[in-house]
Design a protein around this motif. Structure first.
Motif, PDB file in Angstrom:
ATOM      1  N   ARG A   1       0.804  -1.214   0.000  1.00 23.65           N
ATOM      2  CA  ARG A   1       0.000   0.000   0.000  1.00 23.65           C
ATOM      3  C   ARG A   1       0.841   1.270   0.000  1.00 23.65           C
ATOM      4  N   VAL A   2       1.870   1.242   0.845  1.00 25.97           N
ATOM      5  CA  VAL A   2       2.698   2.445   0.975  1.00 25.97           C
ATOM      6  C   VAL A   2       3.376   2.755  -0.345  1.00 25.97           C
ATOM      7  N   ALA A   3       3.835   1.694  -1.045  1.00 21.84           N
ATOM      8  CA  ALA A   3       4.479   1.899  -2.334  1.00 21.84           C
ATOM      9  C   ALA A   3       3.477   2.481  -3.328  1.00 21.84           C
ATOM     10  N   ALA A   4       2.271   1.905  -3.358  1.00 23.41           N
ATOM     11  CA  ALA A   4       1.245   2.419  -4.258  1.00 23.41           C
ATOM     12  C   ALA A   4       0.947   3.880  -3.935  1.00 23.41           C
ATOM     13  N   ALA A   5       0.882   4.183  -2.647  1.00 25.98           N
ATOM     14  CA  ALA A   5       0.579   5.547  -2.236  1.00 25.98           C
ATOM     15  C   ALA A   5       1.653   6.516  -2.728  1.00 25.98           C
ATOM     16  N   PHE A   6       2.910   6.133  -2.617  1.00 25.43           N
ATOM     17  CA  PHE A   6       3.989   7.019  -3.066  1.00 25.43           C
ATOM     18  C   PHE A   6       3.961   7.210  -4.576  1.00 25.43           C
ATOM     19  N   ILE A   7       3.744   6.084  -5.296  1.00 25.18           N
ATOM     20  CA  ILE A   7       3.678   6.167  -6.764  1.00 25.18           C
ATOM     21  C   ILE A   7       2.613   7.181  -7.172  1.00 25.18           C
ATOM     22  N   TRP A   8       1.439   7.059  -6.536  1.00 30.77           N
ATOM     23  CA  TRP A   8       0.349   7.937  -6.955  1.00 30.77           C
ATOM     24  C   TRP A   8       0.537   9.359  -6.456  1.00 30.77           C
TER      25      TRP A   8
ATOM     26  N   SER B   1       1.129  14.762  -8.414  1.00 31.40           N
ATOM     27  CA  SER B   1       1.842  16.007  -8.088  1.00 31.40           C
ATOM     28  C   SER B   1       1.522  17.136  -9.071  1.00 31.40           C
ATOM     29  N   PRO B   2       1.212  18.329  -8.566  1.00 29.21           N
ATOM     30  CA  PRO B   2       0.840  19.434  -9.442  1.00 29.21           C
ATOM     31  C   PRO B   2       1.982  19.872 -10.348  1.00 29.21           C
ATOM     32  N   SER B   3       3.235  19.761  -9.879  1.00 28.71           N
ATOM     33  CA  SER B   3       4.341  20.265 -10.681  1.00 28.71           C
ATOM     34  C   SER B   3       5.032  19.156 -11.485  1.00 28.71           C
ATOM     35  N   LEU B   4       5.158  17.963 -10.911  1.00 29.51           N
ATOM     36  CA  LEU B   4       5.926  16.905 -11.565  1.00 29.51           C
ATOM     37  C   LEU B   4       5.050  15.806 -12.150  1.00 29.51           C
ATOM     38  N   GLY B   5       3.784  15.747 -11.742  1.00 32.78           N
ATOM     39  CA  GLY B   5       2.964  14.569 -12.036  1.00 32.78           C
ATOM     40  C   GLY B   5       2.539  14.430 -13.479  1.00 32.78           C
ATOM     41  N   VAL B   6       2.444  13.169 -13.903  1.00 32.00           N
ATOM     42  CA  VAL B   6       2.003  12.860 -15.265  1.00 32.00           C
ATOM     43  C   VAL B   6       0.561  13.307 -15.473  1.00 32.00           C
ATOM     44  N   LEU B   7      -0.268  13.133 -14.438  1.00 31.62           N
ATOM     45  CA  LEU B   7      -1.689  13.468 -14.600  1.00 31.62           C
ATOM     46  C   LEU B   7      -1.870  14.946 -14.895  1.00 31.62           C
TER      47      LEU B   7
ATOM     48  N   ASP C   1      -6.679  19.887  -2.871  1.00 30.04           N
ATOM     49  CA  ASP C   1      -8.009  20.480  -2.983  1.00 30.04           C
ATOM     50  C   ASP C   1      -8.973  19.686  -2.110  1.00 30.04           C
ATOM     51  N   PRO C   2      -9.571  20.289  -1.086  1.00 27.89           N
ATOM     52  CA  PRO C   2     -10.432  19.537  -0.161  1.00 27.89           C
ATOM     53  C   PRO C   2     -11.573  18.799  -0.863  1.00 27.89           C
ATOM     54  N   SER C   3     -12.060  19.349  -1.992  1.00 26.74           N
ATOM     55  CA  SER C   3     -13.186  18.689  -2.648  1.00 26.74           C
ATOM     56  C   SER C   3     -12.726  17.509  -3.506  1.00 26.74           C
ATOM     57  N   LEU C   4     -11.431  17.447  -3.809  1.00 26.45           N
ATOM     58  CA  LEU C   4     -10.919  16.381  -4.671  1.00 26.45           C
ATOM     59  C   LEU C   4     -10.138  15.312  -3.925  1.00 26.45           C
ATOM     60  N   ALA C   5      -9.582  15.703  -2.756  1.00 25.81           N
ATOM     61  CA  ALA C   5      -8.596  14.837  -2.101  1.00 25.81           C
ATOM     62  C   ALA C   5      -9.135  13.440  -1.808  1.00 25.81           C
ATOM     63  N   LEU C   6     -10.335  13.372  -1.232  1.00 28.24           N
ATOM     64  CA  LEU C   6     -10.865  12.056  -0.846  1.00 28.24           C
ATOM     65  C   LEU C   6     -11.065  11.170  -2.071  1.00 28.24           C
ATOM     66  N   ILE C   7     -11.629  11.766  -3.130  1.00 28.07           N
ATOM     67  CA  ILE C   7     -11.862  11.005  -4.362  1.00 28.07           C
ATOM     68  C   ILE C   7     -10.533  10.555  -4.970  1.00 28.07           C
ATOM     69  N   SER C   8      -9.542  11.453  -4.921  1.00 28.44           N
ATOM     70  CA  SER C   8      -8.242  11.105  -5.511  1.00 28.44           C
ATOM     71  C   SER C   8      -7.617   9.927  -4.786  1.00 28.44           C
ATOM     72  N   VAL C   9      -7.700   9.921  -3.439  1.00 31.49           N
ATOM     73  CA  VAL C   9      -7.142   8.798  -2.687  1.00 31.49           C
ATOM     74  C   VAL C   9      -7.975   7.542  -2.945  1.00 31.49           C
ATOM     75  N   ALA C  10      -9.296   7.696  -2.997  1.00 29.59           N
ATOM     76  CA  ALA C  10     -10.169   6.551  -3.254  1.00 29.59           C
ATOM     77  C   ALA C  10      -9.854   5.928  -4.613  1.00 29.59           C
TER      78      ALA C  10
ATOM     79  N   ASP D   1      -2.932   3.168   6.055  1.00 28.57           N
ATOM     80  CA  ASP D   1      -1.613   3.415   5.459  1.00 28.57           C
ATOM     81  C   ASP D   1      -1.695   4.239   4.182  1.00 28.57           C
ATOM     82  N   LEU D   2      -2.683   3.906   3.344  1.00 29.97           N
ATOM     83  CA  LEU D   2      -2.824   4.612   2.066  1.00 29.97           C
ATOM     84  C   LEU D   2      -3.116   6.088   2.283  1.00 29.97           C
ATOM     85  N   ILE D   3      -4.121   6.361   3.130  1.00 32.94           N
ATOM     86  CA  ILE D   3      -4.507   7.756   3.372  1.00 32.94           C
ATOM     87  C   ILE D   3      -3.387   8.497   4.113  1.00 32.94           C
ATOM     88  N   PHE D   4      -2.792   7.799   5.061  1.00 31.71           N
ATOM     89  CA  PHE D   4      -1.742   8.432   5.856  1.00 31.71           C
ATOM     90  C   PHE D   4      -0.596   8.905   4.973  1.00 31.71           C
TER      91      PHE D   4
END
Lengths: 361, 290
Positions: free
Chosen positions: B115-122, B127-133, B150-159, B228-231
């Motif tokens: 999980r932690v690895a997946a979390a770091f990858i994502w 990332s706003p400056s370096l990220g592919v997305l 962004d508070p309105s996006l963060a939960l969805i992005s982690v989900a 772990d993912l959210i943390f």
């Protein structure tokens, strides 16, 4: 309702051909049975007509419309599967009406039709049940109701009775036949059971290795089998086959394997003296006789099989087994000498190398 | 040895161990919850139900409860929706066993990642400056999008990361289940004029109702443990936008407050709520599946 025509149908799986260049025309209203041993391509043929299997080559037309490239739902066919293929999670009523609902039929249109087919097949009491709470025969009726409610142009039955016990099979066979007489929808029925085929069909298409071996009414298939294979496949008990040579003389006589039999000159005008042939003798066409009767075959009883009204007597004639059927089997016991005869009109003659019937009329 | 004795003898050690582990920690939590212990001082007093009563007046606790509920709903529904969609898509379009197996193998990779690895990858991908997305967003003229800030996006992005890990895995399971279904009812539906999506909506997926409910329950339990993912991805932020109950308990008990008794009370409440909720869902699911 519609006729079906299959033109030069080819089917192969990879490089392995299953059906090669099959032509078949089924007239409107006819009840046709595809009969043959397992692996002869009869179910494949049915599934290609249904559209569940793609043809490798050739065209299929139903009611004059080329349906070769149409999906199954648009061919106007309804099919009853060997496994019934009911939707296990739906009630009987939902199972039956599923097709109509997919066509977008309205509720007021569906209700009377459901009532009608449920009545016809005696399913009114079961409409709310799930398939798993029905017996095999009831499930089969639901499958038939599901096919009938769509009022298709063609009914296809893929060995629908083979999962049922003998008694129920006979009952449903009669029902299917009655329903066909009532609705007159063109029907193809696949089976490997020759008795079922004989009793139910207007016409039998007997298949072997992806080819049509013979096509004809049950009488034609039984009385005038075109090949040794057909003669062997049809009829219980199975036909006796005897190798024989045609003798010279005025009368048409065949000698072979301890028998001397007179044949019908009018049925086999082409037989020449010295020709090697294979004779086909139906057990059911033979009868007990005295040893001096013409065409008498004399042997020794090996076994008597009681079939109720009549019995099959297996005898040994010149070292090989020949069987015949008689009603007076109760007088015979193993070891008895016995003579039986067959009329020249009932003897079949096949070419001993090609297996084709040598009957000319 | 009788069968019954054999069963008892072989089961007792394992059940005993599990029971000890579970009961000791629960007993410990109960012990802490009725005290006023903090990590800062060794003194403590018995305070009774004080911690529980305080929880009922804690707005951040109710926020965490709401976030947890949303998290459960979004990840379970999202995972199943993605799994169903992909499984049906592959079932209908990829017919060659080799390609199917390759796709299945690829789909299994995300869930094998820690999980932690997946979390770091994502975190990097987002990332706003370096990220592919955000690079891709830039190409179509949007952004930069603050996926995790962004508070309105963060939960969805982690989900989305959770759904990526589990949805692909579940689609492999579902594809294999579809392959085991008998062919005949599907063919009957084809003859009954059903379109491809109708065959799946009305025939195959209802036939898989039991397994689907089981998968949903497994995922629901699994989603409870996404600490772990959210943390790693947001740490509960921005603000408390992604702060689920376990994160809040951690923040309270260990990270900032050190109010170990308060956190224990929260954990106990979480235990009771989930036990009750899952019992109800389990019963309902079983009734529905039969």
């Amino acid at each position: 309702m519609a006729n079906i025509s299959c033109n030069d149908i080819v089917k192969s799986y990879g490089a392995h051909p299953v059906i090669e260049g099959l032509d078949l025309d089924i007239p409107d209203h006819e009840f046709v049975v595809f009969l043959g041993p397992s692996g002869c391509g009869k179910s494949t043929m049915l599934r290609m007509i249904a559209g569940l299997e793609e043809v490798t080559g050739g065209r299929i037309a139903i009611g004059g419309t080329d349906v070769t490239d149409l999906p199954p739902g648009e061919r106007g066919v309804a099919m009853v599967f060997q496994s019934y293929a009911l939707y296990p999670h739906m009630s009987v009523a939902d199972n039956i009406t599923f097709g109509l609902r997919r066509q977008g039929a309205s509720r007021s249109e569906i209700a009377p039709r459901l009532k009608q087919v449920a009545e016809l097949l005696g399913l009114e009491k079961f409409l709310d049940r799930k398939p798993k709470n029905l017996s095999g025969g009831q499930q089969q009726r639901v499958a038939m109701a599901r096919a009938m409610i769509k009022t298709p142009q063609v009914f296809l039955f893929d060995e629908p009775l083979s999962n049922l016990d003998a008694k129920l099979r006979e009952k449903l066979r009669t029902e299917i036949r009655k329903i066909h007489m009532q609705l007159k929808t063109t029907t193809i029925f696949v089976t490997h059971d020759q008795l079922e085929a004989m009793t139910i069909a207007d016409r039998i298409v007997l298949m072997r290795d992806g080819r049509i071996e013979q096509m004809g009414t049950p009488d034609e298939i039984y009385e005038r089998p075109a090949t040794r294979f057909v003669a062997d496949f049809i009829g219980t008990p199975a036909m006796n086959f005897v190798s024989a040579d045609i003798a010279a003389g005025d009368r048409l006589i065949a000698h072979g394997e301890g028998m001397t039999l007179e044949l019908s000159r009018s049925a086999f005008p082409d037989l020449a003296p010295g020709q090697r042939v294979e004779l086909g003798l139906r057990p059911a066409r033979m009868e007990l006789c005295t040893p001096d009767t013409s065409n008498a075959i004399t042997g020794r009883v090996v076994l008597v099989e009681n079939m109720g009204a009549e019995g099959q007597v297996i005898t040994e004639v010149a070292g090989r087994e020949v069987s015949f059927v008689t009603q007076s089997f109760r007088d015979l016991s193993p070891g008895d000498p016995v003579s039986f005869t067959i009329s020249p009109d009932h003897i079949h003659v096949f070419d001993s190398s090609t297996g084709h019937s040598l009957r000319r009329n | 040895m009788t069968r019954k004795r054999f069963v008892t003898l072989t089961l007792v050690p394992a059940i005993g161990l599990l029971a000890t582990l579970a009961l000791v920690s629960i007993a410990g939590a109960v012990w802490f919850a009725v005290m006023n212990r903090t990590l800062r001082s060794p003194d403590y007093d018995f305070v009774g139900a004080y911690n529980f009563l305080r929880l009922l007046r804690d707005r951040r606790f109710f926020n965490a409860l709401e976030i947890s509920a949303i998290w459960e709903a979004v990840t379970v529904a999202g995972t199943l929706a993605l799994a169903v969609f992909l499984a049906v898509l592959i079932f209908e379009t990829v017919k060659k066993p080799l390609y199917r197996n390759l796709i299945c193998f690829a789909f299994l990779v995300p869930v094998l990642l820690p999980r932690v690895a997946a979390a770091f990858i994502w975190r990097f991908l987002y990332s706003p400056s370096l990220g592919v997305l955000n690079y891709l967003c830039g190409l179509v003229g949007i952004g930069p999008v603050e996926f995790l800030a962004d508070p309105s996006l963060a939960l969805i992005s982690v989900a989305a990361v959770d759904i990526w890990q589990w949805g692909l895995f579940f689609s492999v399971i579902l594809l294999k289940l579809l392959e085991t279904l008998p062919r005949d009812p599907i063919e009957a539906a084809m003859l009954d004029n059903a379109r491809t999506w109708e065959i799946h909506a009305f025939v195959t997926l209802p036939m898989l109702r039991g397994p689907l409910i089981s998968l949903a329950l497994v995922k629901a339990v699994e989603s409870l443990r996404s600490f772990d993912l959210i943390f790693v991805m947001t740490g509960g932020g921005p603000g408390t936008a992604t702060e689920t109950l376990d994160l809040y308990a951690y923040q309270m008990g260990i990270n900032m407050g050190g109010r170990i008794s308060y956190a224990s009370a929260m954990s106990l409440l979480l235990l009771v709520v989930t036990t009750v909720a899952f019992t109800i869902i389990w019963k309902a699911g079983k009734k529905w599946a039969s």
